[in-house]
Design a protein around this motif. Structure first.
Motif, PDB file in Angstrom:
ATOM      1  N   GLY A 212       0.725  -1.372  -0.169  1.00  0.00           N
ATOM      2  CA  GLY A 212      -0.056   0.161  -0.283  1.00  0.00           C
ATOM      3  C   GLY A 212       0.925   1.329  -0.303  1.00  0.00           C
ATOM      4  O   GLY A 212       0.530   2.421  -0.497  1.00  0.00           O
ATOM      5  N   ARG A 213       1.680   1.656   0.831  1.00  0.00           N
ATOM      6  CA  ARG A 213       2.931   2.814   0.710  1.00  0.00           C
ATOM      7  C   ARG A 213       3.621   2.923  -0.857  1.00  0.00           C
ATOM      8  O   ARG A 213       4.193   4.189  -0.322  1.00  0.00           O
ATOM      9  CB  ARG A 213       3.912   2.679   1.515  1.00  0.00           C
ATOM     10  N   GLU A 214       3.819   1.903  -1.573  1.00  0.00           N
ATOM     11  CA  GLU A 214       4.531   1.993  -2.422  1.00  0.00           C
ATOM     12  C   GLU A 214       3.713   2.829  -3.339  1.00  0.00           C
ATOM     13  O   GLU A 214       2.485   2.997  -3.598  1.00  0.00           O
ATOM     14  CB  GLU A 214       3.893   0.389  -3.531  1.00  0.00           C
ATOM     15  N   GLY A 215       4.607   3.176  -4.455  1.00  0.00           N
ATOM     16  CA  GLY A 215       4.224   4.586  -5.276  1.00  0.00           C
ATOM     17  C   GLY A 215       3.298   4.131  -5.926  1.00  0.00           C
ATOM     18  O   GLY A 215       3.231   3.323  -7.102  1.00  0.00           O
ATOM     19  N   ALA A 216       2.312   5.156  -6.725  1.00  0.00           N
ATOM     20  CA  ALA A 216       1.005   3.796  -7.664  1.00  0.00           C
ATOM     21  C   ALA A 216       1.363   4.251  -9.140  1.00  0.00           C
ATOM     22  O   ALA A 216       1.177   2.749  -9.233  1.00  0.00           O
ATOM     23  CB  ALA A 216       0.081   5.016  -7.091  1.00  0.00           C
ATOM     24  N   GLY A 217       2.931   4.958  -9.390  1.00  0.00           N
ATOM     25  CA  GLY A 217       2.372   4.046 -10.341  1.00  0.00           C
ATOM     26  C   GLY A 217       3.818   3.383 -11.237  1.00  0.00           C
ATOM     27  O   GLY A 217       3.601   2.572 -12.022  1.00  0.00           O
ATOM     28  N   THR A 218       4.849   2.918 -10.256  1.00  0.00           N
ATOM     29  CA  THR A 218       5.412   1.736 -10.246  1.00  0.00           C
ATOM     30  C   THR A 218       5.194   1.036  -9.993  1.00  0.00           C
ATOM     31  O   THR A 218       5.086  -0.532 -10.319  1.00  0.00           O
ATOM     32  CB  THR A 218       6.723   2.357  -8.560  1.00  0.00           C
ATOM     33  N   ALA A 219       3.408   0.321  -9.065  1.00  0.00           N
ATOM     34  CA  ALA A 219       3.170  -0.770  -8.727  1.00  0.00           C
ATOM     35  C   ALA A 219       2.212  -0.748 -10.071  1.00  0.00           C
ATOM     36  O   ALA A 219       1.874  -1.754 -10.150  1.00  0.00           O
ATOM     37  CB  ALA A 219       2.524  -0.323  -7.507  1.00  0.00           C
ATOM     38  N   LEU A 220       1.773   0.161 -10.508  1.00  0.00           N
ATOM     39  CA  LEU A 220       0.318  -0.338 -11.326  1.00  0.00           C
ATOM     40  C   LEU A 220       1.499  -0.465 -13.001  1.00  0.00           C
ATOM     41  O   LEU A 220       0.865  -1.424 -13.776  1.00  0.00           O
ATOM     42  CB  LEU A 220      -0.338   1.101 -11.880  1.00  0.00           C
ATOM     43  N   LEU A 260      -5.362  -1.027 -17.435  1.00  0.00           N
ATOM     44  CA  LEU A 260      -4.664   0.369 -18.303  1.00  0.00           C
ATOM     45  C   LEU A 260      -5.809   1.539 -17.361  1.00  0.00           C
ATOM     46  O   LEU A 260      -5.609   2.742 -17.595  1.00  0.00           O
ATOM     47  CB  LEU A 260      -4.903  -0.017 -19.595  1.00  0.00           C
ATOM     48  N   ARG A 261      -7.296   1.730 -17.750  1.00  0.00           N
ATOM     49  CA  ARG A 261      -8.479   2.434 -17.130  1.00  0.00           C
ATOM     50  C   ARG A 261      -8.215   2.548 -16.090  1.00  0.00           C
ATOM     51  O   ARG A 261      -8.274   4.525 -15.830  1.00  0.00           O
ATOM     52  CB  ARG A 261      -9.735   2.106 -17.745  1.00  0.00           C
ATOM     53  N   PHE A 262      -7.953   1.833 -15.277  1.00  0.00           N
ATOM     54  CA  PHE A 262      -7.456   2.568 -13.617  1.00  0.00           C
ATOM     55  C   PHE A 262      -6.555   3.147 -13.543  1.00  0.00           C
ATOM     56  O   PHE A 262      -6.429   4.066 -12.921  1.00  0.00           O
ATOM     57  CB  PHE A 262      -7.764   1.441 -13.323  1.00  0.00           C
ATOM     58  N   SER A 263      -5.044   3.415 -14.566  1.00  0.00           N
ATOM     59  CA  SER A 263      -4.430   3.690 -14.005  1.00  0.00           C
ATOM     60  C   SER A 263      -4.248   5.259 -14.923  1.00  0.00           C
ATOM     61  O   SER A 263      -2.852   5.733 -15.079  1.00  0.00           O
ATOM     62  CB  SER A 263      -2.949   3.214 -14.755  1.00  0.00           C
ATOM     63  N   LYS A 264      -5.168   5.126 -15.436  1.00  0.00           N
ATOM     64  CA  LYS A 264      -4.946   6.762 -16.141  1.00  0.00           C
ATOM     65  C   LYS A 264      -4.935   7.738 -15.623  1.00  0.00           C
ATOM     66  O   LYS A 264      -4.273   9.586 -15.746  1.00  0.00           O
ATOM     67  CB  LYS A 264      -6.243   6.955 -16.665  1.00  0.00           C
ATOM     68  N   ASP A 353       4.298   8.610  -9.163  1.00  0.00           N
ATOM     69  CA  ASP A 353       4.440   8.439  -8.419  1.00  0.00           C
ATOM     70  C   ASP A 353       3.611   9.643  -6.995  1.00  0.00           C
ATOM     71  O   ASP A 353       4.214   9.662  -6.323  1.00  0.00           O
ATOM     72  CB  ASP A 353       4.923   7.510  -7.786  1.00  0.00           C
ATOM     73  N   GLU A 354       2.705  10.242  -7.853  1.00  0.00           N
ATOM     74  CA  GLU A 354       2.457  10.953  -6.803  1.00  0.00           C
ATOM     75  C   GLU A 354       1.525  10.957  -5.885  1.00  0.00           C
ATOM     76  O   GLU A 354       1.397  11.613  -4.917  1.00  0.00           O
ATOM     77  CB  GLU A 354       1.750  11.966  -7.831  1.00  0.00           C
ATOM     78  N   GLU A 355       0.764   9.506  -5.260  1.00  0.00           N
ATOM     79  CA  GLU A 355       0.186   9.159  -4.595  1.00  0.00           C
ATOM     80  C   GLU A 355       0.709   8.053  -3.775  1.00  0.00           C
ATOM     81  O   GLU A 355       1.356   7.061  -4.827  1.00  0.00           O
ATOM     82  CB  GLU A 355      -1.855   9.529  -4.926  1.00  0.00           C
ATOM     83  N   THR A 356       0.453   7.079  -2.935  1.00  0.00           N
ATOM     84  CA  THR A 356       0.752   5.837  -2.559  1.00  0.00           C
ATOM     85  C   THR A 356      -0.494   5.303  -3.331  1.00  0.00           C
ATOM     86  O   THR A 356      -1.381   5.314  -3.581  1.00  0.00           O
ATOM     87  CB  THR A 356       0.665   5.512  -1.043  1.00  0.00           C
ATOM     88  N   LEU A 357      -0.345   3.498  -2.894  1.00  0.00           N
ATOM     89  CA  LEU A 357      -1.210   2.947  -4.715  1.00  0.00           C
ATOM     90  C   LEU A 357      -2.157   3.061  -3.429  1.00  0.00           C
ATOM     91  O   LEU A 357      -3.420   2.719  -4.234  1.00  0.00           O
ATOM     92  CB  LEU A 357      -0.829   1.170  -4.123  1.00  0.00           C
ATOM     93  N   ARG A 358      -1.889   2.520  -1.521  1.00  0.00           N
ATOM     94  CA  ARG A 358      -3.352   2.548  -1.433  1.00  0.00           C
ATOM     95  C   ARG A 358      -4.392   3.614  -1.652  1.00  0.00           C
ATOM     96  O   ARG A 358      -5.601   3.578  -1.563  1.00  0.00           O
ATOM     97  CB  ARG A 358      -3.369   2.898   0.389  1.00  0.00           C
ATOM     98  N   GLU A 359      -3.576   5.042  -1.184  1.00  0.00           N
ATOM     99  CA  GLU A 359      -4.214   6.500  -1.828  1.00  0.00           C
ATOM    100  C   GLU A 359      -5.043   6.550  -3.150  1.00  0.00           C
ATOM    101  O   GLU A 359      -6.144   6.584  -3.064  1.00  0.00           O
ATOM    102  CB  GLU A 359      -3.625   7.476  -1.653  1.00  0.00           C
ATOM    103  N   TYR A 360      -4.505   6.041  -3.714  1.00  0.00           N
ATOM    104  CA  TYR A 360      -4.741   6.381  -5.444  1.00  0.00           C
ATOM    105  C   TYR A 360      -6.520   5.445  -5.461  1.00  0.00           C
ATOM    106  O   TYR A 360      -7.032   5.925  -6.166  1.00  0.00           O
ATOM    107  CB  TYR A 360      -3.282   5.720  -6.417  1.00  0.00           C
ATOM    108  N   SER A 361      -5.853   4.133  -5.221  1.00  0.00           N
ATOM    109  CA  SER A 361      -6.524   2.991  -5.292  1.00  0.00           C
ATOM    110  C   SER A 361      -8.406   3.090  -4.711  1.00  0.00           C
ATOM    111  O   SER A 361      -8.852   3.091  -4.865  1.00  0.00           O
ATOM    112  CB  SER A 361      -6.267   1.060  -4.758  1.00  0.00           C
TER     113      SER A 361
END
Length: 486
Positions: A212-220, A260-264, A353-361
């Motif tokens: 969850g703390r990982e950068g959203a862009g990196t994980a996605l 892909l759509r979720f990662s926009k 990676d402007e947000e964490t994966l958890r925040e973004y998701s």
């Protein structure tokens, strides 16, 4: 480090057209005869140690090669390689002078090396400049020999001489977009070993564990690459004339499109828009066939219960989506082109990676959930959009479920599954209403076929009414189900 993409020619009868293609331009190149012998101990000691050793005659020259275990994903092979000129084809591991390699080979100097497989092929090759890279293109035609069996070689290899892997992937994408080519994860050695049932060790897939703390862009970005590479890895072996194989592939592509759509939101410049559109076009080109295959599946299940012969209507439905076959247009190659383009884009422009994966998701899942609005099944277009939105939510939850290990997701997942099952039958009934009436009313077909079409239409219409009631009931339960992101 060797970095190359192997592209299998899906229809070898088009070999001359492949050679003459403007991006290949190998038709007039001189051929070089290549004859390689791969060696190993009788107990497969080199293979077990992740070492491939061959001696190959290349025209008038002999070259000994060692390759160490690396990676082969989505057709991209990356592994350490050493080449040394030699005088003949006698095996001798001592000819390699590189200190690092010597340390790996020394334990095997006393090994009794015996031939395992042979390859014999003609190669045409040229170096080309593409984007900012230098790439060696080789066109190989011949055969692999192992255990008294043969396997054909007809492939294009693209090896990066200098530059960026993204350029290599982009060139492969351009070739697959206009030629019947598809990436192949198996090296010539692996294909030969498969002939004698000595498969190499399967490479462990990269971890898909999410934090969850990982950068959203990196994980996605990692998830997108793994999905794309997973589809590419066995795409050449898919037999899309089989309806179930096509259905499974479409499900994998739909899941990738949902991701892909979720990662926009992590792609503010919208650099992946072209790939999203390309995958959408590919997906919808297969939709009519999938819709008619679904009707045929319903009929194959129903007809025997009624004592009716299913063959005539099944063949008629197949005929509605079977245009004259053009070998130059292969759905696998065109899909490969889009997936390779996605891979190249993610290497060039990583997601942010402007947000964490958890925040973004959690933010975007709430937004997806809020936008779900019931639609009357009689409103065909609106109901279809609702069905797609439910699928996107289900696939996205599947990708992200490890973010909420302590939350109960079963109720939500169950309701989504029931709703999509009901919506699928409703959709099939809508397709039947569009496609079957002309079979019933056409005077050029038999009365038996027209009657079968009428029976199927009536059956699906009756099921439609039941599934609409089921959909309404479970829609209310979906609204009440606990959301793991809340």
């Amino acid at each position: 480090m060797e970095r190359e993409i192997k592209l299998e020619v899906l229809h070898p009868e088009l070999w001359q057209e492949v050679l003459a293609h403007p991006l290949v331009q190998a038709e007039t190149l001189a051929e070089r005869e290549m004859h390689a012998i791969y060696f190993d101990g009788r107990d497969g000691a080199l293979r077990a140690a992740g070492i491939a050793y061959r001696v190959r005659r290349e025209g008038e020259d002999w070259v000994a090669t060692v390759k160490l275990a690396g990676s082969a994903l989505g057709g991209l092979h990356q592994r350490p390689e050493w080449n040394v000129p030699v005088y003949n084809n006698l095996p001798d591991l001592r000819v390699f002078s590189d200190p690092e390699l010597q340390a790996r080979l020394t334990p095997f100097f006393g090994l009794d090396l015996v031939p395992t497989i042979e390859t014999a092929f003609q190669r045409r090759e040229r170096e080309i400049s593409y984007q900012d890279s230098r790439i060696l293109l080789a066109a190989d035609w011949g055969e692999i020999r192992a255990g008294g069996q043969l396997r054909a070689i007809h492939e294009i290899e693209l090896e990066l001489v200098e530059g960026e892997v993204a350029d290599l992937l982009q060139l492969a994408s351009a070739l697959c977009a206009s030629l019947p080519l598809c990436p192949n994860d198996a090296s010539k050695l692996a294909r030969g070993l498969a002939l004698v049932q000595k498969m190499p060790v399967v490479q462990a897939p990269e971890s898909t564990e999410l934090r969850g703390r990982e950068g959203a862009g990196t994980a996605l970005g990692r998830l997108l690459l793994l999905r794309a590479q997973g589809i590419l890895s066995d795409l050449a072996q898919r037999q899309l004339n089989d309806s179930r194989a096509l259905h499974e592939l479409r499900k994998e592509v739909r899941a990738l499109r949902a991701l892909l759509r979720f990662s926009k939101g992590a792609d503010p410049e919208d650099r992946l828009r072209g790939v999203r559109n390309g995958l959408a076009v590919w997906f919808h080109e297969q939709s009519l066939r999938r819709d008619l295959d679904s009707l045929a599946e319903h009929w194959l299940g129903l007809a025997p219960k009624l004592g009716m012969d299913p063959v005539a209507l099944q063949q008629a439905l197949t005929g509605l989506h079977s245009p004259a076959r053009d070998l130059r247009v292969d759905a696998r190659a065109r899909l490969a082109a889009e997936l390779l383009a996605l891979w190249a884009q993610l290497l060039r422009y990583p997601l942010q990676d402007e947000e964490t994966l958890r925040e973004y998701s959690e933010e975007r899942l709430r937004r997806m959930d809020e936008h779900l609005a019931f639609s009357d099944p009689d409103q065909v277009a609106d109901f279809h959009r609702l069905r797609i939105a439910l699928k996107h939510l289900r696939y996205t939850l599947h990708f992200l479920e490890s973010l909420w290990p302590s939350k109960d997701r079963k109720a939500l997942q169950k309701q989504l599954a029931v709703l999509l099952d009901a919506a699928g039958v409703i959709r099939d009934a809508q397709i039947a209403q569009q496609q079957l009436p002309h079979l019933i009313s056409t005077g050029s077909i038999s009365k038996e076929l027209a009657f079968s079409a009428g029976v199927l239409l009536g059956y699906l219409e009756g099921r439609r009414e039941r599934e609409i009631r089921r959909f309404r009931k479970h829609w209310e339960r979906l609204r009440e189900a606990e959301r793991p992101w809340d």
